[in-house]
Motif scaffolding. Structure first.
Motif, PDB file in Angstrom:
ATOM      1  N   LEU A 229      62.012 -56.237-146.252  1.00  0.00           N
ATOM      2  CA  LEU A 229      61.831 -57.045-145.046  1.00  0.00           C
ATOM      3  C   LEU A 229      60.914 -56.287-144.090  1.00  0.00           C
ATOM      4  O   LEU A 229      60.848 -55.057-144.139  1.00  0.00           O
TER       5      LEU A 229
ATOM      6  N   THR B 102      66.877 -65.255-143.661  1.00  0.00           N
ATOM      7  CA  THR B 102      66.581 -63.819-143.551  1.00  0.00           C
ATOM      8  C   THR B 102      67.820 -63.008-143.895  1.00  0.00           C
ATOM      9  O   THR B 102      67.735 -61.979-144.571  1.00  0.00           O
ATOM     10  N   ALA B 103      68.958 -63.498-143.450  1.00  0.00           N
ATOM     11  CA  ALA B 103      70.204 -62.804-143.788  1.00  0.00           C
ATOM     12  C   ALA B 103      70.403 -62.790-145.294  1.00  0.00           C
ATOM     13  O   ALA B 103      70.854 -61.791-145.862  1.00  0.00           O
TER      14      ALA B 103
ATOM     15  N   MET C 172      75.098 -55.450-140.267  1.00  0.00           N
ATOM     16  CA  MET C 172      74.388 -56.298-139.312  1.00  0.00           C
ATOM     17  C   MET C 172      75.273 -57.454-138.863  1.00  0.00           C
ATOM     18  O   MET C 172      74.850 -58.281-138.069  1.00  0.00           O
ATOM     19  N   GLY C 173      76.481 -57.551-139.442  1.00  0.00           N
ATOM     20  CA  GLY C 173      77.343 -58.671-139.092  1.00  0.00           C
ATOM     21  C   GLY C 173      77.168 -59.847-140.034  1.00  0.00           C
ATOM     22  O   GLY C 173      77.646 -60.941-139.755  1.00  0.00           O
ATOM     23  N   ILE C 174      76.480 -59.618-141.129  1.00  0.00           N
ATOM     24  CA  ILE C 174      76.275 -60.698-142.092  1.00  0.00           C
ATOM     25  C   ILE C 174      77.469 -60.751-143.040  1.00  0.00           C
ATOM     26  O   ILE C 174      77.875 -59.728-143.584  1.00  0.00           O
TER      27      ILE C 174
ATOM     28  N   VAL D 180      81.298 -55.662-136.512  1.00  0.00           N
ATOM     29  CA  VAL D 180      80.075 -55.648-135.715  1.00  0.00           C
ATOM     30  C   VAL D 180      80.223 -56.580-134.515  1.00  0.00           C
ATOM     31  O   VAL D 180      79.828 -56.264-133.394  1.00  0.00           O
ATOM     32  N   ARG D 181      80.787 -57.723-134.766  1.00  0.00           N
ATOM     33  CA  ARG D 181      80.945 -58.702-133.691  1.00  0.00           C
ATOM     34  C   ARG D 181      81.894 -58.202-132.606  1.00  0.00           C
ATOM     35  O   ARG D 181      81.823 -58.608-131.460  1.00  0.00           O
TER      36      ARG D 181
ATOM     37  N   ARG E 216      68.056 -62.742-147.501  1.00  0.00           N
ATOM     38  CA  ARG E 216      67.155 -61.751-148.083  1.00  0.00           C
ATOM     39  C   ARG E 216      67.646 -60.339-147.799  1.00  0.00           C
ATOM     40  O   ARG E 216      67.495 -59.437-148.616  1.00  0.00           O
ATOM     41  N   ALA E 217      68.248 -60.155-146.615  1.00  0.00           N
ATOM     42  CA  ALA E 217      68.775 -58.829-146.296  1.00  0.00           C
ATOM     43  C   ALA E 217      69.915 -58.481-147.254  1.00  0.00           C
ATOM     44  O   ALA E 217      69.965 -57.381-147.812  1.00  0.00           O
TER      45      ALA E 217
ATOM     46  N   PHE F 102      66.170 -52.410-144.560  1.00  0.00           N
ATOM     47  CA  PHE F 102      65.918 -53.371-145.640  1.00  0.00           C
ATOM     48  C   PHE F 102      64.465 -53.210-146.073  1.00  0.00           C
ATOM     49  O   PHE F 102      63.560 -53.657-145.361  1.00  0.00           O
TER      50      PHE F 102
ATOM     51  N   ALA G 126      83.619 -55.572-142.452  1.00  0.00           N
ATOM     52  CA  ALA G 126      82.539 -54.910-141.728  1.00  0.00           C
ATOM     53  C   ALA G 126      81.748 -55.883-140.867  1.00  0.00           C
ATOM     54  O   ALA G 126      81.371 -55.574-139.735  1.00  0.00           O
ATOM     55  N   ASP G 127      81.494 -57.082-141.420  1.00  0.00           N
ATOM     56  CA  ASP G 127      80.671 -58.019-140.659  1.00  0.00           C
ATOM     57  C   ASP G 127      81.375 -58.495-139.397  1.00  0.00           C
ATOM     58  O   ASP G 127      80.737 -58.822-138.399  1.00  0.00           O
TER      59      ASP G 127
ATOM     60  N   MET H 128      65.375 -58.060-136.072  1.00  0.00           N
ATOM     61  CA  MET H 128      65.978 -59.360-135.800  1.00  0.00           C
ATOM     62  C   MET H 128      67.397 -59.421-136.374  1.00  0.00           C
ATOM     63  O   MET H 128      68.324 -59.900-135.719  1.00  0.00           O
ATOM     64  N   LEU H 129      67.559 -58.873-137.566  1.00  0.00           N
ATOM     65  CA  LEU H 129      68.896 -58.890-138.175  1.00  0.00           C
ATOM     66  C   LEU H 129      69.867 -57.997-137.419  1.00  0.00           C
ATOM     67  O   LEU H 129      71.072 -58.247-137.416  1.00  0.00           O
TER      68      LEU H 129
ATOM     69  N   TYR I 126      71.693 -60.065-135.260  1.00  0.00           N
ATOM     70  CA  TYR I 126      72.154 -61.259-135.963  1.00  0.00           C
ATOM     71  C   TYR I 126      73.381 -61.892-135.320  1.00  0.00           C
ATOM     72  O   TYR I 126      73.552 -63.093-135.321  1.00  0.00           O
ATOM     73  N   THR I 127      74.244 -61.039-134.744  1.00  0.00           N
ATOM     74  CA  THR I 127      75.490 -61.566-134.206  1.00  0.00           C
ATOM     75  C   THR I 127      75.335 -62.124-132.795  1.00  0.00           C
ATOM     76  O   THR I 127      76.286 -62.609-132.216  1.00  0.00           O
TER      77      THR I 127
ATOM     78  N   ARG J  82      67.209 -67.948-139.712  1.00  0.00           N
ATOM     79  CA  ARG J  82      67.985 -66.720-139.601  1.00  0.00           C
ATOM     80  C   ARG J  82      68.875 -66.520-140.807  1.00  0.00           C
ATOM     81  O   ARG J  82      68.997 -65.439-141.355  1.00  0.00           O
ATOM     82  N   TYR J  83      69.492 -67.615-141.227  1.00  0.00           N
ATOM     83  CA  TYR J  83      70.392 -67.508-142.363  1.00  0.00           C
ATOM     84  C   TYR J  83      69.614 -67.087-143.616  1.00  0.00           C
ATOM     85  O   TYR J  83      70.083 -66.279-144.410  1.00  0.00           O
TER      86      TYR J  83
END
Ligand SMILES: Nc1ncnc2c1ncn2[C@@H]1O[C@H](COP(=O)(O)OP(=O)(O)OP(=O)(O)O)[C@@H](O)[C@H]1O
Ligand SMILES: Nc1ncnc2c1ncn2[C@@H]1O[C@H](COP(=O)(O)OP(=O)(O)OP(=O)(O)O)[C@@H](O)[C@H]1O
Ligand SMILES: CC(C)C[C@H](N)C(=O)O
Ligand SMILES: [Mg+2]
Ligand SMILES: [Mg+2]
Lengths: 301, 256, 277, 356, 315
Positions: free
Chosen positions: B102, A175-176, A190-192, B85-86, A178-179, B99, B81-82, B109-110, B113-114, A172-173
């Motif tokens: 991707l 993919t994050a 996305m919360g990243i 979201v949470r 890459r995002a 993206f 911002a991240d 899936m992203l 993510y949270t 997951r990390y």
């Protein structure tokens, strides 16, 4: 004849493995920030110097040399990762929103800084690694010789690369990461934690690069403060050949470049070798502008 | 969705006297608005009025010069911002911003993510049910989707976070009429699930029909606020934002 | 058919496995406004990119005035008289409106590059003339008040108009507009309608993609509807509006309030669109 | 009295940095000693150092700068290439130049201001060919970098060796500093040479020796004068022993008391030995200039330059030498010495010089 | 401060400063005359780099090649074929421009960073060709020495001062050329291509042809700088045209400010003149430079003296 070919294969894979390790750092940073981190090569050589300090200071301590070498790798990776992180904070983060080229110049400046910092710390002459660090083992097969350092380089780089690939593409990390590479604001939504992702790139890349740098030190046993440019440039070319921003591409590019160097120097001309390398590079770019494995995302209009 | 833990008097979102600048340009001047739990609020306004700016400020992508954003009573003005979201705000941004390199599946899936993977998988099922096209294209790179497909992905991705508040910035921009309808249908479905929505739309008529309340933003400040029904009937709004019915009697929408 | 200005004959292109446009044929006559509509991803922008040389068709033939222009580079297509605007605005940000519109005069500029370097009298005179021409057009499009503003500081609607001005000053024979009304409110799109009709009245043909039926139905003489890269209908606005396949794939059945508000568990049209025709 | 300026043009940084620093250190030491004795003809000496990085382009800039600084003489550079690039500029400005550059071209261009403090390539090549013959080496492979010194030396060795009936299997080029020499060595190894002769500098020479060992090559390594440097053995590491270098004797092998005294002073001042003999040859060039100026009681180029051309039997640290009309140093014996595992040298040829 | 900058931008003020520069040999010692000549030469090359990088937007990191071609043409023709220095000028410029066009033609279609890599490649190949002494003309790794002095109407420009004036004049000519470029159709077209190539081509711009033209122009001017350099140094060698020199030129443009004449000149001063002036700090020079480059970019990402916004607006 077969012996020669095999030997050149060994010669090429050794150097190729080193290039690939350094190329990973370029490709990761480029992938996330679209930045050619010109300071990366210097960071790697900095790693070699750190390793040299560790090896030099521990040489008399009675530890087994292998342990000492292992410790040197860890120390180099940790210190260089810290340096990479510091670099990101000071030279790149403030330029996150600026024109891409500003960051490139900042990277060039950082490169000069590191390179000449090394010179001021360790002097402008060649530094030589102690010999006898590794057991003098070698194997002969089909008329070719391979020794322990070479085996370590090949194995070490293969393993590191595989782990990194798995991490970036199957977690997951990853993919994050890459995002964040493709759209930072969207990734934030996305919360990243994009800052953290970028920082981690500047930790992983230099750490792996330091391993590459220390391999250079162990293999050639001489380091010099401007060497970062030479190796950095070659590794960067490797990353481009493979398709910059692409992790398997960096590995492929590094290995291909190493092999190509060996065969060009061995069978064509040792003094034109570098020119042949660049001709190959330009040729590849003209035919496949995004490198061998770089995917072509056509610009949508 | 109405858990008792949130006091009924507490607003879900409260924006107070927001000032935002881009360099010399002042994009928002003293904007205040509120969104209650379960409501759909729409934001109307001409191009450049500052709608997107407001949305980006709420979701933490922009830092205001002055003013506050409160979410469930908590001040989130300076929260990244991240982290927002949470806390439960999802933002499907203007221009889709999927993206491109991707795959559709990875994009979704992203979106989750949270959240714990198992919960995210649950949401994924619902999203794919709502947008079956995304299931067909799940392995395609998002960059090669058409505009409408990307918009579905952007909304679906935002839903993956199972937000309390969904910010939607011009979901119908550049979409075929039929898709616009589909998307609005989906929005209705979302509302029925109890989600709160803050919606920016050029397509004012459809937005107002969907919404409970609305605000009209003009060059960076709130010019008008009222219930959706009142806005629909307001002559000013009709003249500027609902021109279709009055100016062109033969518009597409009037056809049987 | 002989009076067709632009003619597409069996044009198609593939991206990997995807046939984005296939066997597309239609034509635009002198002084006509033709609309190209279709669902998202139907291949409209791709068709424009094929016509303007951004992509090379993998099959078919494109003609302008009977001359084969298939596969020409974009700058040659422009020379032949086709100019366009983009779905996402492409202006030269950081420069003034004036300089942006000057770009449209590229082909009408006579000075040689070395004359520019030496700053010859002819070159200086021409520069003055070019600017005068631009200001004149800007005045006509009510853009003169912003002529010296940075385009980046303009509201979106004005930016669209600057893009249009840039294409118009090039004296196009065929003007191609990709979703010119996207993001415009109703007042602005009504103004756009008037501009398009005025352009047509100057004898310039227009080909446009637009999802805003308010524009499409009011300004076009002829509409081509495509889906999955292929033409599914062609005709007058009236004809298209009632064409069952167009309604099915694109317009949708007009819903009354109740229909919209009724809970729909699975949107029927979406399912139909996804299933493929 | 107004100071007399002395220039040092040498690679203070770059691949050959330790050599450049050695030269600068030696000159500074001599200047200090001279000033302690009251200077030159009553004028204190002042040193101006310019870093030419061993690079011709930087050397030309250095030459310009030193000339503009108004120096009387310039010591350096270490590499022939840098000396060659600077030579015409000094000549135009009538500034005396003394260098250890061994490229024959340095004395072939009729610049009156140039004085060589080491013997030229042509002499070294002749000696080298004789060495091969005496050792019975019949098959040699030659490796060189692209510098004018190394290519010149390699060409001369090839020509002289062929005259002696020696088979030159290949002449391969490397790019100095590129480190990765296994490919070209693998290629040479396939030709089964008895000797790999390398005409370039120590930084590459040490590495070539090491990589020959890594490849298990049986050939003997023989290196030209530029391989004599303390770093050679360090770089070659375990593989260093057995390498042969052809040059005038190394500092520690100099029999003269003056040399021993200078070495002691140098070590006392800087805490380490000079990096190579070239620190001393350059010191000799400088000493000869100082000595001559004292003798004729003038630092006028018009008088000093002809006097230097007539220099006879000067008692140098590196032996007695003279300068001829073209500034060539005459009278220095070559030797071949083998590197030992402790990094020391053992003279093996010619027989009359062999260390016991 | 703003006002001072605006004043300095005024062409008459620039001209006045240039005239003042003519007096350097009268007011300052020879060290400074040499530095001023060096400045003029490198300023020409930096301005030429700016044409390719700042104006046409091509990330050229191999610009030292064309600088080198010009220098070597003069060196070879003068030392081996006895051409008078001034007679080598046109050929140096034309050959450099030709090489530029030839190398650029296949690669101008590459995207930014890839173009950058390709040009780094050109630089590396160029250096190797010089090292390998191709055609036995270039003198290998140590180059060519003993280049003569120019003579004008039978008058030998042997003194450092005379050479300075010659370089200073050449510098003025190049300045005028670049200023005119900014006001011309060509300059504008390059801007369009740099900013949005697709939009430009759909306006009828043959982007490839213009990019090659910009490249040839930049290369030709760099070649002009090269021929002046060869004369000034009396020696040429590969070391003066290596990749790091290209990097320095590249950095000059961005540190100074892309497309800004005063910016590029300022960058030249910082990167080439300051180091000459502070030779005693040689050891710390690049270390400090490195820090300075980072700091400048962080504080002024557009360069120290960026291009005036909307220069075009005033007619
Ligand atoms: N990144 C930016 N830099 C500078 N100014 C900006 C930026 N983004 C927006 N603006 C300006 O801020 C103002 C508000 O813009 P915003 O995008 O919020 O409007 P909007 O209401 O969303 O318009 P639209 O309907 O076109 O989406 C406009 O004047 C715009 O030009
Ligand atoms: N460069 C490309 N590579 C791969 N697929 C592409 C590319 N360009 C377009 N496509 C695909 O071709 C199809 C047609 O795209 P196009 O952009 O022409 O649609 P459109 O009709 O303009 O849609 P919209 O109304 O949403 O703008 C889409 O499915 C899209 O994913
Ligand atoms: C000092 C020596 C190693 C110099 C070398 N012989 C040269 O001419 O470059
Ligand atoms: Mg908006
Ligand atoms: Mg489209």
């Amino acid at each position: 004849m077969l012996g020669i070919v095999l030997q050149q294969l060994v010669n090429g894979l050794t150097v190729g493995g080193i290039y690939a390790l350094i190329a990973l750092g370029y490709t990761m940073v480029y992938g996330v920030l679209r930045l050619i981190n010109f300071a990366h090569g210097d960071l790697c050589i900095f790693g070699a110097y750190i390793g040299l300090v560790a090896l030099g200071s521990g040489a008399g301590s009675g530890q087994s040399h292998l342990l000492l070498v292992g410790a040197a790798f860890i120390l180099a990776a940790v210190v260089v990762a810290a340096a990479g992180l510091a670099l990101e904070f000071t030279a790149y983060r403030p330029l996150r929103k600026a024109d891409r080229l500003s960051a490139v110049v900042s990277a060039l400046g950082a490169s000069l800084f590191i390179e000449n910092g090394i010179m001021l710390l360790w002097g402008p002459q060649l530094k030589v690694f102690p010999s006898n660090l590794l057991p003098a083992m070698h194997w002969t097969f089909g008329g070719a010789r391979i020794d322990l350092v070479q085996v370590l380089i090949m194995l070490g780089s293969a393993v590191l690369m595989a782990v990194l690939y798995w991490f970036v593409h199957h977690t997951r990390y990853g993919t994050a990461m890459r995002a964040a590479a493709s759209d930072q604001d969207a990734a934030r939504l996305m919360g990243i934690n994009v800052n953290r992702v970028i920082s981690s790139v500047f930790i992983i890349g230099p750490a792996i690069g330091a391993v590459g740098g220390l391999f250079i030190g162990l293999y050639y046993r001489q380091v010099y403060f401007t060497m970062g440019w030479t190796y950095g440039l070659n590794a960067f070319i490797a990353a481009i050949i493979g398709g910059i921003g692409n992790i398997p591409g960096a590995m492929l590019g590094g290995v291909l470049l190493g092999l190509f160097n060996a065969f060009a120097a061995g069978f064509l001309s040792s003094s034109w070798q570098e020119a042949i390398t660049f001709a190959l590079l330009i040729g590849i770019l003209l035919v496949r502008p995004s490198g061998l494995l770089g995917e072509r995302v056509a610009e949508k209009v | 969705m109405s858990d008792g833990s949130v006091g009924h008097s507490m607003r879900l979102l409260e924006v107070e006297n927001l000032d935002v600048r881009y360099g010399q340009i002042q994009a928002l001047k003293g904007v205040s608005l509120r969104v209650e739990e379960g409501e759909i609020v729409t934001l109307l306004g001409a191009n450049g009025a500052g709608k997107t700016t407001l949305m980006r400020t709420i979701s933490g992508l922009l830092r205001p010069r002055a003013g506050h954003v409160r979410f469930r009573g908590e001040d989130i003005t300076r929260v990244g911002a991240d982290r927002i979201v949470r806390l439960g705000i999802s933002h499907a941004p203007e221009g889709r911003r999927v993206f491109p390199t991707l795959t559709v599946a990875e994009n979704l899936m992203l979106g989750g993510y949270t959240r714990a993977p198992a919960e995210a998988a649950q949401s994924l099922k619902q999203v794919l049910l709502m947008f079956p096209r995304l299931e067909e294209r799940s392995r395609q790179l998002a960059g090669t989707l058409s505009g409408g497909e990307q918009q579905m992905l952007a909304i679906g991705r935002a839903l993956m976070a199972k937000p309390r508040l969904l910010l939607l910035d011009e979901p119908s921009l550049g979409l075929a009429p039929i898709i616009v309808r589909d998307i609005f249908r989906a929005l209705r479905q979302i509302r029925q699930q109890g989600m709160t929505l803050l919606l920016v739309e050029q397509n004012a008529r459809m937005a107002l029909k969907l919404a409970d309340r609305g605000y009209v933003l003009e060059t960076g400040h709130i010019a008008l606020q009222a219930s959706a029904r009142e806005l629909l009937e307001s002559p000013e709004v009709q003249a500027t934002y609902l021109g279709r019915e009055t100016s062109s009697a033969d518009g597409a929408r009037q056809q049987p | 058919m002989s009076d067709a200005l632009l003619r597409l004959d069996g044009v198609g292109i593939r991206f990997g496995g995807l046939q984005a446009v296939g066997d597309l044929s239609f034509s635009v006559r002198q002084g006509q406004v033709v609309g190209l509509i279709g669902p998202n991803g139907a291949g409209k922008t791709t068709a424009f990119n094929l016509i303007t040389g951004v992509y090379r068709p993998s099959e078919g033939r494109i003609e302008l005035d009977g001359r084969d222009i298939t596969g020409w580079a974009p700058h040659r297509i422009a020379r032949a008289g086709i100019f366009r605007t983009f779905q996402t605005i492409r202006l030269f940000y950081g420069q003034t409106v004036l300089v942006n519109v000057l770009a449209g005069l590229h082909l009408q500029t006579r000075q040689h590059w070395w004359q520019g370097l030496l700053g010859t009298p002819f070159q200086r005179r021409e520069e003055v003339e070019l600017r005068a021409k631009v200001r004149e057009l800007l005045a006509r499009l009510e853009l003169d008040t912003v002529a010296d503003e940075d385009v980046a500081s303009l509201p979106y609607g004005l930016q669209r108009r600057v893009e249009l001005a840039r294409a118009l000053i090039a004296k196009p024979r065929l003007l191609i507009l990709d979703e010119p009304a996207a993001g415009l409110n109703d007042q602005e799109s009504a103004a756009l309608n008037r501009t398009i009709l005025a352009v047509r009245d100057q004898g310039i043909s227009v080909l446009l993609v637009e999802h805003d039926m308010n524009v499409v139905m009011n300004v076009t003489d002829n509409i081509v509807c495509i889906n999955f890269g292929r033409k599914i209908a062609e005709g007058t606005p009236e004809h298209i509006r009632n064409h069952p396949q167009v309604i099915e794939a694109y317009l949708g059945k007009d819903d009354d309030e109740d229909d919209v508000q009724a809970p729909v568990s699975r949107p029927a049209h979406l399912a139909a669109g996804g299933g493929g025709a | 009295a107004s100071p007399i300026k002395i220039g040092v043009q040498a690679p203070i940084t770059g691949q050959y940095a330790n050599e450049g620093q050695g030269i600068a250190d030696a000159v500074k030491l001599l200047v200090k000693q001279t000033n302690a004795k009251g200077g030159l003809l009553g004028h204190p000496l002042e040193v101006k150092v310019c870093d030419d990085q061993g690079e011709a382009a930087a050397a030309a800039i250095c030459a310009r700068q030193l000339v503009n600084d108004g120096v009387l003489a310039v010591i350096g550079s270490y590499t022939s290439g840098a000396a060659l690039a600077a030579e015409p500029i000094y000549a135009r400005a009538n500034v005396i130049q003394t260098s250890d550059g061994t490229s024959d071209e340095l004395t072939q261009r009729n610049y009156k201001t140039f004085f060589r403090n080491a013997p030229p390539n042509s002499a070294e090549a002749l000696f080298t060919a004789g060495y091969f013959k005496a050792m019975g080496d019949k098959r040699i492979a030659v490796v060189t970098d692209h510098s004018s010194f190394a290519t010149g030396l390699a060409d001369a060795v090839v020509a002289d060796a062929k005259k002696d009936g020696i088979d030159v299997l290949d002449k391969a080029y490397i790019n100095a500093g590129s480190q990765n020499y296994t490919p070209v060595l693998t290629k040479l190894n396939a030709l089964h040479p008895q000797v790999v002769y390398f005409s370039g500098y120590y930084t590459d020479g040490g590495l070539i020796k090491a990589q020959m060992a890594q490849l298990g090559m049986k050939a003997k390594f023989v290196g030209g004068d530029a391989n004599q440097n303390v770093a050679f053995a360090k770089i070659a590491g375990n593989a260093a022993a057995g390498a042969v270098i052809i040059n005038v004797p190394a500092p520690q092998d100099l029999p003269y008391p003056a040399a021993k005294e200078f070495l002691t002073q140098f070590k006392a001042a800087y805490g380490h030995e000079p990096p190579s003999i070239f620190t001393l040859t350059n010191a000799d060039g400088f000493r000869a200039i100082l000595d001559t100026a004292e003798k004729i009681k003038s630092v006028e180029p018009a008088k000093l330059i002809p006097a230097l051309h007539a220099l006879k039997n000067f008692e140098g640290l590196t032996g007695t030498f003279s300068w001829n009309a073209v500034g060539e140093r005459t009278g220095s014996p070559y030797v071949a010495f083998e590197v030992m595992s402790n990094g020391g040298y053992k003279i093996t040829y010619p027989p009359e010089a062999v260390t016991k | 401060m703003k006002r001072i900058l605006a004043l300095l931008r005024n062409p008459w003020v620039g001209a006045a400063i240039w005239v003042l520069g003519l007096a350097v040999p009268f007011g300052l010692d020879q060290t400074w005359v040499f530095i001023a000549s060096l400045f003029a030469v490198y300023a020409i090359v930096a301005l030429s780099q700016d044409i390719v990088l700042g104006r046409a937007g091509m990330f050229d990191m191999g610009h030292a090649v064309y600088f080198g071609v010009g220098a070597y043409v003069t060196a070879v023709l003068n030392t081996q074929f006895n051409w008078p220095i001034l007679a080598t000028w046109p050929l140096a410029v034309l050959l450099a421009a030709f090489v530029g066009a030839l190398l650029a033609a296949p690669i101008v279609k590459l995207r930014g960073d890839y173009l950058l890599v390709a040009t780094i490649g050109f630089n590396a190949i160029f250096i190797l060709a010089l090292d390998n002494n191709v055609a036995h003309l270039t003198g290998g790794a140590d180059g060519i020495f003993g280049i003569g002095v120019p003579s004008l109407f039978g008058w030998q420009l042997a003194s450092q001062n005379a050479q300075f004036w010659l370089d200073w004049l050449a510098f003025a000519a190049v300045l005028l050329l670049v200023r005119n470029l900014d006001r011309s159709h060509l300059g504008r077209t390059l801007f369009y291509i740099k900013h949005d190539q697709l939009a430009a081509t759909t306006m009828g711009v043959d982007a490839r042809a213009y990019r090659v033209l910009a490249y040839a122009l930049g290369a030709g001017l760099a070649g002009f700088g090269g021929t002046l350099f060869a004369t000034l140094m009396a020696a040429v060698s590969p070391g003066a045209f290596v990749f790091t020199e290209s990097v320095t030129l590249f950095a000059i443009v961005l540190v100074g400010g892309q497309g800004s004449i005063p910016g590029v000149l300022l960058g030249t001063v910082l990167m080439f003149v300051v180091p000459q002036a502070f030779r005693s700090f040689a050891q710390y020079r690049y270390f400090v430079f490195g820090i300075a480059m980072v700091v400048v970019m962080v504080l002024r990402p557009q360069g120290i003296w960026p291009r005036a916004q909307r220069q075009e607006a005033k007619e």
